[in-house]
Structures are given as structure tokens and as C-alpha cells.
Scaffold this motif. Structure first.
Motif, mmCIF file in Angstrom:
data_model
loop_
_atom_site.group_PDB
_atom_site.id
_atom_site.type_symbol
_atom_site.label_atom_id
_atom_site.label_comp_id
_atom_site.label_asym_id
_atom_site.label_seq_id
_atom_site.Cartn_x
_atom_site.Cartn_y
_atom_site.Cartn_z
ATOM 1 N N ILE A 196 49.068 56.649 3.548
ATOM 2 C CA ILE A 196 48.831 55.509 4.429
ATOM 3 C C ILE A 196 48.381 54.371 3.536
ATOM 4 C CG2 ILE A 196 47.445 54.589 6.325
ATOM 5 C CD1 ILE A 196 47.147 57.478 7.331
ATOM 6 N N SER A 197 49.104 53.268 3.547
ATOM 7 C CA SER A 197 48.797 52.144 2.662
ATOM 8 C C SER A 197 48.350 50.943 3.475
ATOM 9 C CB SER A 197 50.016 51.753 1.821
ATOM 10 O OG SER A 197 50.390 52.799 0.956
ATOM 11 N N LYS A 198 47.189 50.416 3.098
ATOM 12 C CA LYS A 198 46.766 49.125 3.633
ATOM 13 C C LYS A 198 47.276 48.086 2.645
ATOM 14 C CE LYS A 198 44.023 45.521 4.572
ATOM 15 N NZ LYS A 198 43.998 44.247 3.807
ATOM 16 N N GLN A 199 48.230 47.266 3.070
ATOM 17 C CA GLN A 199 48.919 46.378 2.154
ATOM 18 C C GLN A 199 48.209 45.033 2.051
ATOM 19 O OE1 GLN A 199 52.851 46.344 3.886
ATOM 20 N NE2 GLN A 199 53.422 48.285 2.948
ATOM 21 N N TRP A 200 48.119 44.524 0.836
ATOM 22 C CA TRP A 200 47.537 43.207 0.622
ATOM 23 C C TRP A 200 48.419 42.164 1.295
ATOM 24 C CZ3 TRP A 200 43.278 40.793 -0.731
ATOM 25 C CH2 TRP A 200 43.333 39.459 -1.150
ATOM 26 N N SER A 201 47.815 41.349 2.165
ATOM 27 C CA SER A 201 48.608 40.430 2.985
ATOM 28 C C SER A 201 48.422 38.968 2.612
ATOM 29 C CB SER A 201 48.252 40.628 4.461
ATOM 30 O OG SER A 201 46.864 40.457 4.686
ATOM 31 N N GLY B 223 41.041 58.915 0.537
ATOM 32 C CA GLY B 223 41.164 57.521 0.150
ATOM 33 C C GLY B 223 40.580 57.259 -1.227
ATOM 34 N N PRO B 224 40.648 56.019 -1.696
ATOM 35 C CA PRO B 224 40.094 55.663 -3.004
ATOM 36 C C PRO B 224 38.579 55.502 -2.923
ATOM 37 C CG PRO B 224 41.004 53.730 -1.951
ATOM 38 C CD PRO B 224 41.306 54.890 -1.031
ATOM 39 N N ASN C 38 45.687 52.742 -1.073
ATOM 40 C CA ASN C 38 46.423 53.918 -0.633
ATOM 41 C C ASN C 38 45.490 55.068 -0.258
ATOM 42 O OD1 ASN C 38 48.991 52.734 -1.145
ATOM 43 N ND2 ASN C 38 48.762 53.197 -3.319
ATOM 44 N N PHE C 39 45.758 55.657 0.900
ATOM 45 C CA PHE C 39 45.094 56.876 1.341
ATOM 46 C C PHE C 39 46.124 57.997 1.272
ATOM 47 C CE2 PHE C 39 42.551 53.509 2.995
ATOM 48 C CZ PHE C 39 41.270 54.003 3.192
ATOM 49 N N LYS C 40 45.873 58.985 0.431
ATOM 50 C CA LYS C 40 46.835 60.068 0.219
ATOM 51 C C LYS C 40 46.769 61.078 1.369
ATOM 52 C CE LYS C 40 45.114 61.105 -3.797
ATOM 53 N NZ LYS C 40 44.901 61.783 -5.109
#
Length: 263
Positions: free
Chosen positions: A215-220, A189-190, A201-203
């Protein structure tokens, strides 16, 4: 507790296999009972040898979109409720439902450290993936008791691997292990996993340290981010990746959510 009444009731004559699992697609079973037309489910691929039952969907996918349900009680009172998720493909078709099994005391007293089970159901409520996350202390240390992990079974009772946190002080990292305990993939991860106004983003890295997915945690949106812990995620992986590896990457999403985005 999950409101099972939200889902369609199965017809009594729905076809089943030798294990009692329903094999007819929802649109075929419910088309005659739905005034608005058939439900928008993904059709299950057929003829997939050596594939755990229920994971056939993953053989035809290279992306999953996961949305966490906003719980009204949690929004109004701050009382932590069981997490529920809807999983779709890139076309917006339903693929799976996921819901947490945990007790009220541990959710509200232990927070993100709590033990839980996550059950992933197909369109007919057959459990196809089972995740078990044991209790881990919520402090920054490298003792084994502090390292977060999740055990993954498909079908339930048959372990296919695990996702385990690695002790690091900069970038968050996780090992993905197969059923023999061998490290087959890694997730990195970052430096800062919690960002505002942008995706995180977690590569997903191969054994050769090549990026093969994420795996992306998207801004909601500001309101949803500030007042709820209901998140949007996406998972990408190679189309030809082994289906069990796809399932383990998918499972890693729920561990990442529990560790970094449950506060």
C-alpha cells in the motif's frame, strides 16, 4: 453529506438481479444519453463463482489507484468534512467510489480518533463493501482501547474479516484477519510513515513473511500536502489472490489513511 447528484441517474429499466442490484454496465446504460460518448467504467467480469457480489472487479485486478477528493470547504476553513474517494484501475477506468459516514461533531472534535463507517459503491451505487472503524484514543499506548481496527463486510452485514493495528514502537504493523479471526496477512510500514518528496510504502506480507504486495501513500506535491489532507494511494496484490483478501488489503488503506494522514 455526499452529493449523490454527482453520479449518474439510473435508467428506470436498468436490469437488476434477484436482490435488486443493477447488473448492466454504466456505459451500456448511459451511452445513448452521453453526448461525449460512454463513461470510462471498468466492465464487470462475469462467471465468478463463490465471489461476493460487487467484488468481481477485484478478480481481474492486481492494482487499485485511490484519490481523495479535495473538499473546498475544508480547504478554505479547515472545517473537517466527510472524506470521499475515487477508485480506479491502472488504465484509469472507474472501479468504485468510497465515502465516509460520520457526524460533524466527532469529525471536528475527535479528529483521526473518530469512529466512522466507509461505504464502497460500485458504478451503479450498489454498496459492495462496508467498513466500520470504532473510536480509538489518540495516544501512544498498547492498551486494547488504543489499537486501531476496522471491520470489513462484503456484502454489507456479512463480515469477511478485519484489519487490526499491532502494538509496536518502531515500524507500524497491522494484522489482517479472516472471518474466523485467524491472521492471514500482515502489513508493515516504515519507521517514519510521513515522508516529504517521496512515496511511503507499507509492505503486505504473507504468513511466510514474504512480500506479496504493498500500500503506497504517494507524494502528491508540496501544495496539496501542506494545505489539504486529500491524498493519493495505490494498492498492489497478486492477481490470483483470493478476492476477499484483496478486499481486506484494500480496506487497510482507509485505516492507514485515518491513522497517519488525516492531520
Amino acid at each position: 453529506m455526499m452529493q449523490m447528484s454527482e453520479y449518474k441517474v439510473l435508467p428506470q429499466n436498468a436490469p437488476q438481479d434477484e436482490n435488486g442490484a443493477v447488473v448492466l454496465q454504466p456505459q451500456a446504460a448511459n451511452a445513448g444519453n452521453n453526448a461525449n460518448g460512454p463513461e470510462n467504467w471498468m466492465s464487470i467480469p462475469v462467471g465468478m463463482p463463490n465471489c461476493p457480489q460487487g467484488l468481481e472487479y477485484l478478480t481481474a485486478l492486481d492494482q487499485l489507484l485511490v484519490s481523495q477528493k479535495i473538499e473546498k470547504l475544508e480547504l478554505l476553513t479547515g472545517f473537517e468534512t466527510k472524506n470521499r474517494f475515487k477508485v480506479k484501475n491502472s488504465l484509469g477506468q472507474n472501479v468504485y467510489f468510497a465515502y465516509e459516514e460520520s457526524d460533524c461533531c466527532t469529525r471536528n472534535m475527535l479528529g483521526r480518533s473518530r469512529p466512522f463507517e466507509m461505504k464502497i459503491l460500485d458504478n451503479f451505487q450498489n454498496e459492495v463493501l462496508h467498513l466500520y472503524r470504532p473510536f480509538k484514543c489518540d495516544i501512544l499506548c498498547c492498551f486494547p482501547s488504543c489499537m486501531n481496527a476496522v471491520e470489513v463486510s462484503a456484502p454489507p452485514g456479512q463480515v469477511i474479516g478485519s484489519v487490526e493495528q499491532i502494538c509496536t514502537f518502531l515500524r507500524p504493523k497491522f494484522n489482517i484477519k479472516n472471518t474466523f479471526g485467524d491472521i492471514v496477512l500482515q502489513i508493515e510500514g516504515p519507521v517514519c510513515p510521513c515522508k516529504c518528496f517521496s512515496d511511503t510504502n507499507f509492505k503486505v506480507l504473507s504468513a511466510n513473511n514474504e512480500e506479496i504486495g504493498k500500500i503506497s501513500k504517494q507524494w502528491s506535491g508540496l501544495g496539496r500536502e501542506l494545505f489539504t489532507d486529500a491524498d493519493y494511494f495505490s494498492v498492489t496484490f497478486p492477481l490470483n489472490l483470493d478476492v476477499r483478501m484483496k478486499a481486506l488489503i484494500f480496506a487497510a488503506l482507509f485505516l492507514i489513511d485515518a491513522v497517519y494522514y488525516e492531520q
